[in-house]
Design a protein around this motif. Structure first.
Motif, PDB file in Angstrom:
ATOM      1  N   GLY A  53      89.222  47.649 -21.412  1.00 26.47           N
ATOM      2  CA  GLY A  53      89.435  46.547 -20.467  1.00 26.47           C
ATOM      3  C   GLY A  53      90.185  46.985 -19.226  1.00 26.47           C
ATOM      4  O   GLY A  53      89.824  46.607 -18.099  1.00 26.47           O
ATOM      5  N   HIS A  54      91.225  47.776 -19.416  1.00 26.51           N
ATOM      6  CA  HIS A  54      92.007  48.294 -18.290  1.00 26.51           C
ATOM      7  C   HIS A  54      91.142  49.169 -17.396  1.00 26.51           C
ATOM      8  O   HIS A  54      91.220  49.089 -16.161  1.00 26.51           O
ATOM      9  N   ALA A  55      90.321  50.003 -18.014  1.00 30.71           N
ATOM     10  CA  ALA A  55      89.439  50.886 -17.259  1.00 30.71           C
ATOM     11  C   ALA A  55      88.441  50.088 -16.418  1.00 30.71           C
ATOM     12  O   ALA A  55      88.221  50.397 -15.239  1.00 30.71           O
ATOM     13  N   MET A  56      87.828  49.060 -17.009  1.00 32.00           N
ATOM     14  CA  MET A  56      86.871  48.249 -16.261  1.00 32.00           C
ATOM     15  C   MET A  56      87.548  47.508 -15.111  1.00 32.00           C
ATOM     16  O   MET A  56      86.981  47.387 -14.019  1.00 32.00           O
ATOM     17  N   ASN A  57      88.760  47.029 -15.335  1.00 32.88           N
ATOM     18  CA  ASN A  57      89.491  46.359 -14.253  1.00 32.88           C
ATOM     19  C   ASN A  57      89.722  47.316 -13.087  1.00 32.88           C
ATOM     20  O   ASN A  57      89.561  46.934 -11.918  1.00 32.88           O
ATOM     21  N   LEU A  88      79.739  52.820 -20.152  1.00 33.75           N
ATOM     22  CA  LEU A  88      78.333  52.666 -19.778  1.00 33.75           C
ATOM     23  C   LEU A  88      77.652  51.548 -20.555  1.00 33.75           C
ATOM     24  O   LEU A  88      76.592  51.062 -20.152  1.00 33.75           O
ATOM     25  N   PHE A  89      78.262  51.096 -21.649  1.00 33.94           N
ATOM     26  CA  PHE A  89      77.636  50.118 -22.529  1.00 33.94           C
ATOM     27  C   PHE A  89      77.903  48.682 -22.075  1.00 33.94           C
ATOM     28  O   PHE A  89      78.683  48.436 -21.152  1.00 33.94           O
ATOM     29  N   SER A  90      77.240  47.728 -22.729  1.00 34.67           N
ATOM     30  CA  SER A  90      77.254  46.327 -22.293  1.00 34.67           C
ATOM     31  C   SER A  90      78.606  45.660 -22.471  1.00 34.67           C
ATOM     32  O   SER A  90      79.054  44.897 -21.603  1.00 34.67           O
ATOM     33  N   GLU A  91      79.256  45.925 -23.607  1.00 31.74           N
ATOM     34  CA  GLU A  91      80.510  45.237 -23.880  1.00 31.74           C
ATOM     35  C   GLU A  91      81.329  45.974 -24.930  1.00 31.74           C
ATOM     36  O   GLU A  91      80.807  46.827 -25.652  1.00 31.74           O
ATOM     37  N   SER A  92      82.625  45.631 -24.992  1.00 26.84           N
ATOM     38  CA  SER A  92      83.527  46.239 -25.959  1.00 26.84           C
ATOM     39  C   SER A  92      84.386  45.163 -26.603  1.00 26.84           C
ATOM     40  O   SER A  92      84.773  44.187 -25.953  1.00 26.84           O
ATOM     41  N   GLU A  93      84.733  45.373 -27.881  1.00 27.18           N
ATOM     42  CA  GLU A  93      85.618  44.455 -28.597  1.00 27.18           C
ATOM     43  C   GLU A  93      87.053  44.980 -28.628  1.00 27.18           C
ATOM     44  O   GLU A  93      87.894  44.446 -29.348  1.00 27.18           O
ATOM     45  N   GLY A  96      90.113  42.326 -27.468  1.00 26.31           N
ATOM     46  CA  GLY A  96      89.386  41.181 -26.902  1.00 26.31           C
ATOM     47  C   GLY A  96      87.956  41.574 -26.604  1.00 26.31           C
ATOM     48  O   GLY A  96      87.473  42.594 -27.097  1.00 26.31           O
ATOM     49  N   ASN A  97      87.284  40.771 -25.818  1.00 25.08           N
ATOM     50  CA  ASN A  97      85.897  41.072 -25.444  1.00 25.08           C
ATOM     51  C   ASN A  97      85.833  41.368 -23.955  1.00 25.08           C
ATOM     52  O   ASN A  97      86.290  40.570 -23.135  1.00 25.08           O
ATOM     53  N   HIS A  98      85.272  42.519 -23.622  1.00 26.13           N
ATOM     54  CA  HIS A  98      85.206  42.947 -22.228  1.00 26.13           C
ATOM     55  C   HIS A  98      83.795  43.404 -21.890  1.00 26.13           C
ATOM     56  O   HIS A  98      83.166  44.115 -22.672  1.00 26.13           O
ATOM     57  N   LYS A  99      83.309  43.003 -20.733  1.00 25.55           N
ATOM     58  CA  LYS A  99      82.006  43.438 -20.264  1.00 25.55           C
ATOM     59  C   LYS A  99      82.103  44.844 -19.697  1.00 25.55           C
ATOM     60  O   LYS A  99      83.054  45.174 -18.984  1.00 25.55           O
ATOM     61  N   GLY A 100      81.098  45.666 -20.026  1.00 23.64           N
ATOM     62  CA  GLY A 100      81.035  47.019 -19.499  1.00 23.64           C
ATOM     63  C   GLY A 100      80.076  47.113 -18.324  1.00 23.64           C
ATOM     64  O   GLY A 100      79.685  46.097 -17.741  1.00 23.64           O
ATOM     65  N   LEU A 101      79.684  48.315 -17.993  1.00 24.66           N
ATOM     66  CA  LEU A 101      78.767  48.523 -16.874  1.00 24.66           C
ATOM     67  C   LEU A 101      77.351  48.082 -17.211  1.00 24.66           C
ATOM     68  O   LEU A 101      76.541  47.849 -16.314  1.00 24.66           O
ATOM     69  N   ASP A 102      77.025  47.980 -18.490  1.00 25.53           N
ATOM     70  CA  ASP A 102      75.718  47.485 -18.955  1.00 25.53           C
ATOM     71  C   ASP A 102      74.564  48.363 -18.489  1.00 25.53           C
ATOM     72  O   ASP A 102      73.447  47.891 -18.295  1.00 25.53           O
ATOM     73  N   ILE A 103      74.832  49.640 -18.322  1.00 30.44           N
ATOM     74  CA  ILE A 103      73.772  50.590 -17.986  1.00 30.44           C
ATOM     75  C   ILE A 103      72.984  50.952 -19.241  1.00 30.44           C
ATOM     76  O   ILE A 103      71.784  51.195 -19.207  1.00 30.44           O
ATOM     77  N   ILE A 104      73.684  50.965 -20.369  1.00 24.28           N
ATOM     78  CA  ILE A 104      73.073  51.204 -21.673  1.00 24.28           C
ATOM     79  C   ILE A 104      73.339  49.977 -22.538  1.00 24.28           C
ATOM     80  O   ILE A 104      74.488  49.537 -22.660  1.00 24.28           O
ATOM     81  N   LYS A 105      72.313  49.416 -23.107  1.00 26.07           N
ATOM     82  CA  LYS A 105      72.463  48.221 -23.927  1.00 26.07           C
ATOM     83  C   LYS A 105      73.116  48.572 -25.263  1.00 26.07           C
ATOM     84  O   LYS A 105      72.657  49.478 -25.970  1.00 26.07           O
ATOM     85  N   GLY A 106      74.181  47.858 -25.579  1.00 27.89           N
ATOM     86  CA  GLY A 106      74.865  48.095 -26.833  1.00 27.89           C
ATOM     87  C   GLY A 106      76.327  47.703 -26.752  1.00 27.89           C
ATOM     88  O   GLY A 106      76.805  47.229 -25.712  1.00 27.89           O
ATOM     89  N   LYS A 107      77.046  47.899 -27.863  1.00 30.05           N
ATOM     90  CA  LYS A 107      78.433  47.460 -27.965  1.00 30.05           C
ATOM     91  C   LYS A 107      79.363  48.612 -28.340  1.00 30.05           C
ATOM     92  O   LYS A 107      78.935  49.616 -28.910  1.00 30.05           O
ATOM     93  N   VAL A 108      80.632  48.425 -28.019  1.00 29.71           N
ATOM     94  CA  VAL A 108      81.683  49.336 -28.437  1.00 29.71           C
ATOM     95  C   VAL A 108      82.501  48.624 -29.507  1.00 29.71           C
ATOM     96  O   VAL A 108      83.034  47.530 -29.272  1.00 29.71           O
ATOM     97  N   LEU A 109      82.576  49.224 -30.702  1.00 24.47           N
ATOM     98  CA  LEU A 109      83.158  48.570 -31.869  1.00 24.47           C
ATOM     99  C   LEU A 109      84.283  49.414 -32.471  1.00 24.47           C
ATOM    100  O   LEU A 109      84.327  50.631 -32.297  1.00 24.47           O
ATOM    101  N   LYS A 110      85.162  48.754 -33.217  1.00 24.57           N
ATOM    102  CA  LYS A 110      86.252  49.452 -33.897  1.00 24.57           C
ATOM    103  C   LYS A 110      85.760  50.010 -35.234  1.00 24.57           C
ATOM    104  O   LYS A 110      84.883  49.427 -35.875  1.00 24.57           O
ATOM    105  N   PHE A 111      86.326  51.117 -35.654  1.00 21.09           N
ATOM    106  CA  PHE A 111      86.024  51.658 -36.978  1.00 21.09           C
ATOM    107  C   PHE A 111      86.504  50.685 -38.052  1.00 21.09           C
ATOM    108  O   PHE A 111      87.709  50.489 -38.248  1.00 21.09           O
ATOM    109  N   THR A 112      85.565  50.031 -38.732  1.00 24.39           N
ATOM    110  CA  THR A 112      85.882  49.123 -39.832  1.00 24.39           C
ATOM    111  C   THR A 112      84.831  49.277 -40.921  1.00 24.39           C
ATOM    112  O   THR A 112      83.765  49.851 -40.696  1.00 24.39           O
ATOM    113  N   ASN A 113      85.125  48.699 -42.130  1.00 25.64           N
ATOM    114  CA  ASN A 113      84.106  48.693 -43.166  1.00 25.64           C
ATOM    115  C   ASN A 113      83.324  47.380 -43.108  1.00 25.64           C
ATOM    116  O   ASN A 113      83.530  46.553 -42.223  1.00 25.64           O
TER     117      ASN A 113
END
Length: 216
Positions: A53-57, A88-93, A96-113
């Motif tokens: 989020g900080h990077a996108m801002n 480069l991806f669409s969004e990150s969790e 919170g939820n942050h919009k990315g550059l949306d150059i590549i369709k997909g999400k950034v997720l945390k390592f979870t089970n």
């Protein structure tokens, strides 16, 4: 012939370590947040460490988000590294939820089970891990900057989140951490991007940069 390469400076990460690799390869680069200089480059590098989020801002405040999108549309080469890969991806969790550059369709997720709980592994992942080809994939390995790199070679990682592309054909390599298999690099048209740090990955990483310069 030296290429005009610009490393995008948006106030995130140690850009000098990446610049030093290019200097070692006799292709010195510029580090810049100037939109005109970025657009006149032969190729761009988008590195970074820190929070999505900080990077996108920062990118938006400097109007660099638009410059990167325009640059990609020219068909010239772009390389994303670590956080720069995720942006480069669409969004990150992340936080919170942050919009990315949306150059590549997909999400950034945390390592979870599967239950949404922490995997019980050390986060962030810090250290060496293997990259390997997907079982079912478009074989772009030998057409990419990874040529001359062996399947199952080790690269150096530092990250708490991973990417999940919507289009699997864009996945160049996979990696496993704590039982989770995730995308560790992509190749999409003029875009090559990696979750790991080639500049910290010994001679294999230097070779990746060299090969990428040759594709420009």
């Amino acid at each position: 012939m030296r290429k005009k390469i610009v490393i995008v400076d948006y106030g995130i990460g140690n850009l000098q370590s990446v610049a030093q690799v290019f200097a070692h390869l006799n292709n010195p680069v510029s580090i810049s947040s100037n939109n005109k200089e970025i657009m006149s480059a032969d190729a761009l590098v988008l590195p970074g460490v820190g929070a999505f989020g900080h990077a996108m801002n920062n990118l938006k405040e400097l109007n660099l988000d638009k410059s990167i999108l325009e640059f990609v549309q020219t068909g010239k080469s772009l390389m994303g590294i670590c956080l720069g890969f995720q942006l480069l991806f669409s969004e990150s969790e992340e936080f919170g939820n942050h919009k990315g550059l949306d150059i590549i369709k997909g999400k950034v997720l945390k390592f979870t089970n599967n239950n949404g709980l922490d995997l019980g592994i050390k986060i962030p992942q810090v250290g060496w891990n293997k990259i390997y080809k997907p079982v079912i994939s478009v074989d772009n390995w030998n057409k990419s900057p990874l040529r001359e790199i062996q399947n199952m070679d080790y690269m150096y990682f530092v990250h708490s989140y991973y990417v999940e592309p919507e289009i699997t054909n864009e996945i160049l390599t996979l990696t496993q951490y704590g039982g989770k298999e995730y995308c560790s690099s992509i190749l999409k048209d003029n875009i090559f991007a990696v979750q790991f740090h080639p500049e910290k990955s010994a001679w294999q990483g230097i070779r990746i940069y060299k090969n990428w310069i040759e594709t420009i």
